[in-house]
Write an enzyme that holds these catalytic residues in place. Structure first.
Site, PDB file in Angstrom:
ATOM      1  CB  CYS A  26      -4.486   4.472  -0.860  1.00  0.00           C
ATOM      2  SG  CYS A  26      -5.092   4.314   0.837  1.00  0.00           S
ATOM      3  N   GLY A  51       0.824  -1.209   0.000  1.00  0.00           N
ATOM      4  CA  GLY A  51       0.000   0.000   0.000  1.00  0.00           C
ATOM      5  C   GLY A  51       0.852   1.250   0.000  1.00  0.00           C
ATOM      6  CG  LEU A 109      -8.615  -3.592   9.403  1.00  0.00           C
ATOM      7  CD1 LEU A 109      -9.638  -2.673  10.057  1.00  0.00           C
ATOM      8  CD2 LEU A 109      -9.297  -4.875   8.947  1.00  0.00           C
TER       9      LEU A 109
END
Lengths: 174, 220
Positions: free
Chosen positions: B178, B83, B161
């Protein structure tokens, strides 16, 4: 003597033709005409000089002379998903067997890579910078990751051959 | 023959610095890798002070970018997760499952998908319709409600997360979250039009996790 030369020429041409037969695309078209066990013999024996050995972490190494080419298996690339980035070591990096040497990123997950052998990185696949998807599309060919020297050839004996690896991944389906 | 469901131990870390949470994760990873102990799978829950973090793709975030973000009053970390850049801060529920995928399925692709489905399930318990998209994460329309980024080594997972509950969303204005241009961010509070603190999200997230991963939760 002329006869010997002729035979040598023929056998040279034949062995040159063999590697072509081993490329997966060709194998698939042959499947209807060749029995499976004949197919396997052709496929395996012609790669004796560059037979794949596998680790239990799904890396493979192909030995050609003093150089090992390293990549990840089809099982591994499927379990990863689409690779978007390859984090590879610098040329000259010394690696121990099973040492982490980089990571592949897919679906926002960074998965570590483990060196199958002890040696030094001699080359990295720079095509992966712009085309990381090669790891998925051609994991045994254009999707190779690094090349390295083989400091301890005996380590190859600890790795799985193709048949053993196939058995291994079947046992993982739980 | 009934197969025993995997057990996952929930650990509430509360408000903890990003650096400290990394240390806790490393301890749990080490326990997993140390084969002499049978280490439980662990679900770490926490909240961080304002921090921007990036993953292994470091090129888009050179030192100048790091300085710019730090000057805004946040901390900055380069991590080993997948990510791109994201923000963590008060009002955001952060969940770090440190699991051995051998207890579930040895596929990182499967694991990320299950995490997304867990959050979608949790959102539906709030009456929010969330979904996945070609970009990893959980979305409500074109706005991301939960970011995802993980690391996996020898089948041991870390990172995880980050679910926006009542986060101060203005922190996201300073980055392209992101790395996805043209899309936004949202939170449970924004979607429901009322204040939803992280405490309210915890039980629903845990419920969704146990359902999706078919595991039993323990609390030590």
């Amino acid at each position: 003597m002329a006869m010997c030369a002729a035979i040598r020429c023929v056998s040279a041409n034949f062995s040159a033709a063999l590697p072509l037969l081993t490329r997966p695309a060709h194998i698939r078209t042959c499947q209807n005409t060749l029995r499976p066990n004949v197919l396997r013999t052709l496929y395996t024996s012609s790669r004796l000089s560059g037979a794949l050995k596998f680790t239990d972490k799904h890396e493979w190494v192909r030995v050609e002379g003093n150089v090992g080419t390293v990549g990840i298996s089809n099982f591994a690339q499927e379990a990863l998903g689409d690779v978007v980035y390859c984090g590879l070591p610098e040329v000259g990096t010394k690696l121990e067997q099973m040492e982490e040497f980089g990571a592949l990123e897919s679906v926002k997950a960074a998965s570590e890579l483990y060196s199958p052998l002890t040696g030094e990185v001699t080359e990295i696949n720079t095509n992966l910078a712009d085309n990381p998807g090669l790891v998925n599309k051609a994991c045994y060919e254009d999707g190779w990751l690094i090349k390295m020297t083989i400091e301890k050839p005996a380590e190859l004996d600890e790795l799985m051959d193709e048949a053993s690896y196939e058995k291994f991944i079947k046992s993982l389906d739980s | 023959m009934t197969v025993a469901r995997a057990a996952v131990n929930v650990v509430r870390l509360g408000r903890i610095s990003y650096r400290s949470a990394l240390k806790v994760q490393q301890q749990h990873i080490k326990q997993h890798l140390d084969s002499s102990s049978t280490s439980p799978n662990t679900l770490l829950l926490c909240e961080h002070e304002p921090v921007y973090t990036v993953g292994i793709r470091r090129a888009p975030y050179p030192p100048e970018e790091e300085q710019r973000l730090k000057a805004l009053g946040a901390d900055f970390f380069r991590t080993n997760r997948g990510g791109l850049v994201t923000f963590h801060g008060p009002g955001q529920l952060v969940c770090y499952p440190v699991l051995n995928l051998a207890c579930f399925k040895k596929s990182v692709r499967w694991y990320v998908c299950e995490l997304e489905r867990t959050v979608i399930k949790m959102c539906s318990k709030f009456g929010i319709e969330a979904s996945t998209s070609p970009d990893t994460g959980v979305w409500v329309g074109d706005n991301k409600i939960c970011a995802l980024g993980i690391h996996c080594g020898r089948y041991i997972t870390s990172h995880g997360l980050a679910l926006n509950c009542n986060t101060d969303m203005s922190w996201f204005d300073n980055i392209v979250p992101c790395g996805i241009v043209g899309k936004g961010v949202t939170s449970l509070s924004r979607e429901l039009g009322r204040d939803v603190p992280t405490e309210e999200a915890v039980p629903k997230l845990l419920e969704a996790f146990t359902e999706q991963f078919n595991c039993t939760l323990t609390y030590n």
